[in-house]
Design an enzyme around this catalytic site. Structure first.
Site, PDB file in Angstrom:
ATOM      1  N   ASP A 208       0.825  -1.198   0.000  1.00  0.00           N
ATOM      2  CA  ASP A 208       0.000   0.000   0.000  1.00  0.00           C
ATOM      3  C   ASP A 208       0.872   1.266   0.000  1.00  0.00           C
ATOM      4  O   ASP A 208       1.920   1.287   0.654  1.00  0.00           O
ATOM      5  CB  ASP A 208      -0.823  -0.078   1.306  1.00  0.00           C
ATOM      6  CG  ASP A 208      -1.802   1.035   1.432  1.00  0.00           C
ATOM      7  OD1 ASP A 208      -2.653   1.167   0.556  1.00  0.00           O
ATOM      8  OD2 ASP A 208      -1.709   1.782   2.430  1.00  0.00           O
ATOM      9  N   GLU A 264      10.020 -10.894  -2.534  1.00  0.00           N
ATOM     10  CA  GLU A 264       9.841 -11.901  -3.584  1.00  0.00           C
ATOM     11  C   GLU A 264      10.746 -13.121  -3.349  1.00  0.00           C
ATOM     12  O   GLU A 264      10.388 -14.241  -3.728  1.00  0.00           O
ATOM     13  CB  GLU A 264      10.083 -11.281  -4.954  1.00  0.00           C
ATOM     14  CG  GLU A 264       8.866 -10.464  -5.376  1.00  0.00           C
ATOM     15  CD  GLU A 264       9.186  -9.374  -6.380  1.00  0.00           C
ATOM     16  OE1 GLU A 264      10.310  -9.356  -6.897  1.00  0.00           O
ATOM     17  OE2 GLU A 264       8.297  -8.536  -6.623  1.00  0.00           O
TER      18      GLU A 264
HETATM   19  C1  BGC Z   1      -5.608   2.956   1.106  1.00  0.00           C
HETATM   20  C2  BGC Z   1      -6.639   3.904   1.624  1.00  0.00           C
HETATM   21  C3  BGC Z   1      -6.139   4.515   2.926  1.00  0.00           C
HETATM   22  C4  BGC Z   1      -4.768   5.157   2.727  1.00  0.00           C
HETATM   23  C5  BGC Z   1      -4.169   5.672   3.995  1.00  0.00           C
HETATM   24  C6  BGC Z   1      -4.409   3.812   0.877  1.00  0.00           C
HETATM   25  O1  BGC Z   1      -3.506   3.269   0.057  1.00  0.00           O
HETATM   26  O2  BGC Z   1      -6.003   2.306  -0.085  1.00  0.00           O
HETATM   27  O3  BGC Z   1      -7.878   3.280   1.793  1.00  0.00           O
HETATM   28  O4  BGC Z   1      -7.034   5.489   3.373  1.00  0.00           O
HETATM   29  O5  BGC Z   1      -3.908   4.216   2.151  1.00  0.00           O
HETATM   30  O6  BGC Z   1      -4.074   4.709   4.970  1.00  0.00           O
END
Ligand code: BGC
Length: 534
Positions: A208, A264
């Site tokens: 993320d 990986e």
């Molecule tokens: C997530 C969001 C989140 C943000 C901050 C993003 O990459 O997909 O839903 O609000 O990160 O945590």
């Protein structure tokens, strides 16, 4: 526990796979709490299997105070009780694997919750063992924050901490302090987390907000954005800055690439955000980057440009296409025009996805043609929406409960009070109402993914992608031969000088006449190309 730890399997399974993205909180509640949970996902595995996808991608289910609905993690290796227990997770992995599905989970590594033990320790003094695990900085001489950086969720990206008498950085909520990824000890701790989940059988990770891992060490001010960069209302000043110094810089990419390489090496596949197209220059690993198909309008030319550019930026089709996700307005609504209704958009998008080379993600509800739900201010739960309502509605409209059974209370999502209201317009689109109807969006998705799988289209190569008037023309070469797909995204009948070959899929009104293919609005045809042998 699975034997994944002993067998570092190849991460190659991701090449050309299709993924089903589960936003657990809104998928299926098994306990009556009003919140979806891991057991609910287990119960609904047959729905996911019947779609014909290769893997499940789960939104965060880790311990969290839920200020950003799980993207504020307070313990990366614990399951939040709202979602169940570790035994539920293990069972989900085992059952998904027996059903032939791989498991991908989100790793939220750019920040933690302020209740994470790491932050509590880091914030306690300037000389504890984790003192530099987060981004701390002294105030300016006048006491104001160190620079002008803004949080994506509004206001300054800096919050004052009384104990340390310093500011800490947060790209999102003040309760989501940014980790200092440049610290070796931080990277080692994060890799330990990936190893933990890999040893429980996880096959892949979505990393993320990787562009938030780094910032300028000199903390230089961001310049103002050039006019016109701001796409949203000015309610959120974040878009008025050019994010030059608060996000990853080109020189930062090498350590990110090395970090991905280490994950990986555990035998796990990795999916990263948009930064992945820049990372590809740095490495040869199999990770792929996510690309949400455009919201610039439902036209053949914008679609063709976007697909061509994103594909060119990917390496060996290492791209993960998506129409929607938990952060965007659902595409059935985003693309609505005077001439295209929800069913038409949902169906044609399914067929376009079927022929796109690369990884494809179905966000829960895409396969039902769900529109963006309208949520009143009283029901808003997204901190981003609450902050900027009404100019910006936030992300709740894409996160409402999934409709399973039209006649049941809350469309079968929960027997309790749902955490977000079920959208009344979603009820007639529930799974049980669509499952037996061959013309439904759900049947269309199953057929489109079926074709994609049968012809190995996901591992194909994109030979051509162009617009001809309102027609979008895609040409791909797979092991089964060359395939041409033509989609009419406009409001009028369109025709193209295409000879008839072996038709693989088509909408009911598509026809050949006078040596030309004729497609009405929303119509499409997918066929083999001459000499393809298909
Ligand atoms: C997530 C969001 C989140 C943000 C901050 C993003 O990459 O997909 O839903 O609000 O990160 O945590």
């Amino acid at each position: 526990m699975s034997d994944a730890a002993q067998t570092p399997a190849s991460a190659d399974w991701l090449a050309g796979a299709s993924l089903y993205h589960v936003y657990i909180r809104s998928f299926q509640d098994s306990s009556g709490s009003g919140v979806g949970d891991l057991r609910g996902v287990i119960d609904r595995l047959p729905h996911i299997v019947a779609l014909g996808v290769d893997a499940l991608w789960l939104s965060p289910f880790y311990a969290s105070p839920m200020e950003d609905w799980g993207y504020d993690v307070s313990d990366h290796t614990a399951v939040d009780p709202a979602y169940g227990a570790m035994a539920d997770f293990d069972e989900l992995v085992e059952k998904a694997h027996s059903a032939g599905l791989k498991i991908v989970i989100d790793l939220v590594f750019s920040h933690t919750s302020d209740r994470h033990a790491w932050f509590v320790e880091s914030a306690s003094s300037r000389d504890n063992t984790k003192a530099d695990w987060y981004v701390w900085a002294d105030p300016k001489q006048d006491g104001t924050p160190p620079n002008n950086w803004l949080s994506a969720f509004g206001g300054s990206a800096w919050t004052w901490n009384r104990d340390r008498e310093q500011y800490y950085l947060h790209d999102f909520l003040p309760s989501q302090p940014s980790l200092d990824f440049a610290q070796g000890a931080v990277q080692a701790a994060l890799l330990e987390i990936a190893r933990f989940w890999r040893s429980r059988g996880v096959d892949g990770f979505r990393l993320d907000t990787m562009n938030s891992y780094f910032h300028d060490r000199d903390l230089r001010d961001n310049p103002p954005a050039p006019d016109g960069i701001s796409a949203q209302p000015r309610a959120n000043p974040f878009l008025q800055q050019l994010h030059l110094y608060d996000r990853a810089q080109r020189g930062d990419l090498r350590p990110l690439a090395d970090f991905l390489g280490q994950i990986e090496a555990m035998g796990a596949a990795t999916i990263v955000g948009r930064i992945g197209d820049r990372l590809k220059a740095e490495r040869a690993g199999p990770s792929c980057f996510t690309y949400v198909l455009p919201d610039v309008g439902f036209s053949a030319s914008s679609m063709a440009d976007a697909i061509r550019d994103a594909y060119a930026a990917s390496r060996d089709a290492r791209i993960c296409w998506a129409w929607s996700n938990h952060d965007t307005i659902r595409h059935a609504t985003r693309f609505t025009t005077k001439h295209a209704d929800v069913d038409g958009i949902a169906a044609i998008c399914a067929w376009i996805a079927a022929v796109l080379p690369g990884v494809f993600t179905v966000y829960q509800g895409d396969e039902l043609g769900l529109e963006e739900a309208r949520i009143g201010e009283d029901h808003l739960r997204d901190p981003f929406g609450r902050r900027f309502w009404p100019e910006i509605h936030g992300r709740d409209g894409a996160r409402t409960p999934f409709p399973w059974q039209g006649a049941e209370p809350n469309a079968g999502f929960t027997t309790g009070e749902p955490w977000l209201p079920v959208c009344p317009r979603h009820v007639p689109r529930s799974v049980d109402r669509q499952a037996g109807d061959p013309r439904s969006v759900l049947s269309t998705y199953r057929a489109a993914l079926g074709l994609r799988n049968r012809l190995g289209l996901s591992k194909a190569e994109l030979l051509g992608c162009k617009a001809e008037g309102d027609l979008l023309l895609l040409e791909v070469r797979s092991e089964q031969g060359t395939i041409r797909a033509t989609f009419n995204l406009g409001p009028t009948l369109q025709s193209s000088a295409l000879g008839r070959h072996t038709v693989l899929a088509q909408s009911p009104g598509a026809r050949f006449e006078d040596g030309r293919l004729h497609l009405g609005p929303g119509e499409f045809l997918i066929q083999t190309a001459l000499g393809s042998g298909g």
